[in-house]
Design an enzyme around this catalytic site. Structure first.
Site, PDB file in Angstrom:
ATOM      1  N   CYS A  12     -90.940 -71.575  69.093  1.00  0.00           N
ATOM      2  CA  CYS A  12     -89.821 -70.769  69.568  1.00  0.00           C
ATOM      3  C   CYS A  12     -88.644 -71.710  69.785  1.00  0.00           C
ATOM      4  O   CYS A  12     -88.767 -72.919  69.638  1.00  0.00           O
ATOM      5  CB  CYS A  12     -90.164 -70.061  70.883  1.00  0.00           C
ATOM      6  SG  CYS A  12     -91.554 -68.905  70.765  1.00  0.00           S
ATOM      7  N   GLY A  40     -87.821 -69.237  65.172  1.00  0.00           N
ATOM      8  CA  GLY A  40     -88.438 -67.958  65.512  1.00  0.00           C
ATOM      9  C   GLY A  40     -87.607 -66.815  65.000  1.00  0.00           C
ATOM     10  O   GLY A  40     -86.397 -66.765  65.249  1.00  0.00           O
ATOM     11  N   ASN A 115     -90.539 -72.440  75.253  1.00  0.00           N
ATOM     12  CA  ASN A 115     -91.031 -72.824  73.931  1.00  0.00           C
ATOM     13  C   ASN A 115     -92.307 -73.629  74.124  1.00  0.00           C
ATOM     14  O   ASN A 115     -92.303 -74.637  74.823  1.00  0.00           O
ATOM     15  CB  ASN A 115     -89.987 -73.670  73.192  1.00  0.00           C
ATOM     16  CG  ASN A 115     -90.562 -74.330  71.953  1.00  0.00           C
ATOM     17  OD1 ASN A 115     -91.440 -73.773  71.294  1.00  0.00           O
ATOM     18  ND2 ASN A 115     -90.082 -75.512  71.626  1.00  0.00           N
ATOM     19  N   GLY A 116     -93.382 -73.179  73.519  1.00  0.00           N
ATOM     20  CA  GLY A 116     -94.645 -73.900  73.627  1.00  0.00           C
ATOM     21  C   GLY A 116     -95.818 -72.956  73.809  1.00  0.00           C
ATOM     22  O   GLY A 116     -95.726 -71.768  73.511  1.00  0.00           O
ATOM     23  N   TYR A 256     -91.946 -80.257  59.581  1.00  0.00           N
ATOM     24  CA  TYR A 256     -91.551 -78.915  59.144  1.00  0.00           C
ATOM     25  C   TYR A 256     -90.583 -78.179  60.056  1.00  0.00           C
ATOM     26  O   TYR A 256     -89.595 -77.626  59.600  1.00  0.00           O
ATOM     27  CB  TYR A 256     -92.807 -78.059  58.969  1.00  0.00           C
ATOM     28  CG  TYR A 256     -92.522 -76.620  58.561  1.00  0.00           C
ATOM     29  CD1 TYR A 256     -92.290 -76.288  57.235  1.00  0.00           C
ATOM     30  CD2 TYR A 256     -92.468 -75.606  59.506  1.00  0.00           C
ATOM     31  CE1 TYR A 256     -92.017 -74.976  56.854  1.00  0.00           C
ATOM     32  CE2 TYR A 256     -92.195 -74.290  59.136  1.00  0.00           C
ATOM     33  CZ  TYR A 256     -91.976 -73.986  57.808  1.00  0.00           C
ATOM     34  OH  TYR A 256     -91.698 -72.698  57.438  1.00  0.00           O
TER      35      TYR A 256
END
Length: 470
Positions: A12, A40, A115-116, A256
């Site tokens: 995210c 996201g 995020n995570g 990535y």
């Protein structure tokens, strides 16, 4: 492999701003989220502190679609705002689970974006429910918000400092009250988070590219285990207790996830991918007529491979720029369907040629198998696949898109077996030590769990499919 429809876990993006004056801070967050859209594509939201209130709007879809019409304009002027772009981590893909999480608690109005992925969500949730907590969503971010509130005694900083040691897993947080913006990075630094400044305004973001998008100057990365508080007194820093000696930055950010123009923990994502391409050419070379990359994340490495090998770089695949990244579509069927309209082979460039196709990683193998088939149908004489990361042989339980062994084509197969499955003439991967070498300027150590099985948190802490293929 085509039939796998496991719940997907992925990245995210978060963004926050603290302004020295009341203004359209939602617009700043909007452009920050736009720059983080690659992290996201499922849902997004923005929350704004306005007087003693927090006004928010969130929806399913891309940032420009969710905030089309007058939705952005309807958010009030304010001095603090946070935003989030989401892909499913913990919790299903539903509007109910879109972030930021906004509620009223001991600290008054509060909003949180995350995020995570935590590995002890269930334990914390069950404990809070026993203490009469009520949950509206199924995401770990709400669990974090509720625990922070319950431990705060009316002081948001105290709540954050008390709650964070109880969170196990990867997290980069932005937390907002009506008078404070707080940024937190987990003790291992698994997820990126940085700080920027534009005039007297401070911003926090998952990647530096989002700071660039709003005209902010990068100041620094948030340190592992650091709690940064921004309020009318300026910016203050607090460190959690008992920070691990070794950090574990997720190396997949460089492989990535991150945009190539981002700099994370002192390492340029572009330069890391460029070096990976050079090393791939040196150690995994093969005779061919042309080199090409799977657009867009592998193009940097493919050009570097071409320069190092002396084999011309030619575009073999044309990409439709209006289709999202296949790796972060919510389920396998959508990944399969979107690939058909995402890219097409450039027949004139590859017919009768021996082709090296560079990719950043191979997870399930379904996308690469379709690409190889597409290239052969367009007339490629040979197709050799070279991958700028090692074989992914273990699931990730810290927030990336593969959570079970059954999803991984490389879990128990040799390069030759993988080559046969995807229909390539050969497949070679960049070894772990060379991938680490490509990120040599990073100031943190790496989490390599998907390659080596060694992670900061044991996999048995996470409720996941740990099935190993026989």
């Amino acid at each position: 492999m085509d039939e796998i429809h496991d719940e997907i876990h992925d990245e995210c993006g978060v963004f926050g701003v603290y302004s020295s004056e009341n203004r359209t801070v939602a617009h700043t967050v909007y452009y920050g989220l736009f720059a983080l859209q690659h992290r996201g594509q499922e849902s997004c939201g923005i929350a704004v502190a306005y007087a003693d209130k927090i006004i928010y709007y969130k929806g399913m879809g891309l940032v420009p679609d969710v905030f089309s019409g007058n939705k952005l304009e309807e958010l009030p002027e304010g001095d603090i705002a946070i935003g989030h772009v989401r892909y499913s981590t913990t919790g299903a893909s539903q509007l109910l689970n879109a972030q930021p999480v906004v509620f009223t608690g001991k600290c008054g109005k509060m909003a949180l974006a995350h995020n995570g992925n935590l590995v002890n969500t269930k334990q914390l949730r069950d404990e809070l429910i026993k203490n009469n907590a009520v949950f509206q969503t199924t995401i770990d971010s709400e669990v974090m918000a509720v625990l922070i509130n319950s431990l705060s005694d009316g002081d948001i900083l105290k709540g954050v400092m008390r709650a964070c040691p109880r969170f196990k897993g990867a997290y980069a947080l932005v937390v907002m009250t009506t008078d404070k913006l707080i940024a937190v990075r987990d003790p291992y630094g698994l997820r990126p988070l940085c700080i920027g400044r534009a005039d007297d305004d401070y911003m926090v973001a998952s990647e530096s590219c989002a700071l660039d998008a709003v005209g902010a100057t990068f100041l620094r990365d948030v340190k592992p285990g650091e709690i940064v508080v921004i309020d009318s007194n300026g910016i203050s820093s607090y460190m959690m207790e008992n920070i691990p000696r070794d950090s574990h930055m997720c190396i997949f950010e460089y492989v990535y996830f991150a945009r190539p123009d981002s700099i994370i923990d002192g390492c340029s994502v572009y330069q890391a991918r460029e070096e990976a391409g050079r090393l791939l050419a040196k150690y995994c070379g093969v005779e061919a007529d042309i080199v090409s990359g799977v657009p867009d994340s592998a193009n940097v490495a493919a050009r570097a491979y071409s320069e190092a090998s002396g084999i011309p770089f030619v575009e073999a695949l044309a990409k439709n720029r209006y289709v999202g990244r296949t790796f972060i579509q919510p389920d396998q069927r959508q990944r399969e369907n979107s690939l058909a309209v995402k890219m097409n082979a450039v027949r004139a460039n590859i017919k009768g040629k021996r082709l090296i196709i560079i990719d950043d990683s191979i997870v399930r193998g379904t996308t690469m198998r379709k690409i190889v088939r597409m290239l052969r149908e367009a007339g490629a004489k040979e197709v050799h696949v070279r991958v700028c990361s090692p074989k992914i042989v273990h699931p990730c339980h810290l927030g990336i898109d593969f959570q079970s062994y059954s999803q991984l084509i490389g879990a128990n197969r040799t390069e030759e077996q993988i080559s046969e499955i995807i229909g390539a003439d050969s497949v070679r991967y960049l070894p772990v030590d060379l991938l680490m070498k490509s990120c040599k300027t990073c100031k943190l150590d790496f989490c390599l769990g998907c390659f080596t099985g060694e992670t900061p948190y044991p996999v048995n802490d996470f409720e996941t499919d740990k099935l190993k293929l026989e």
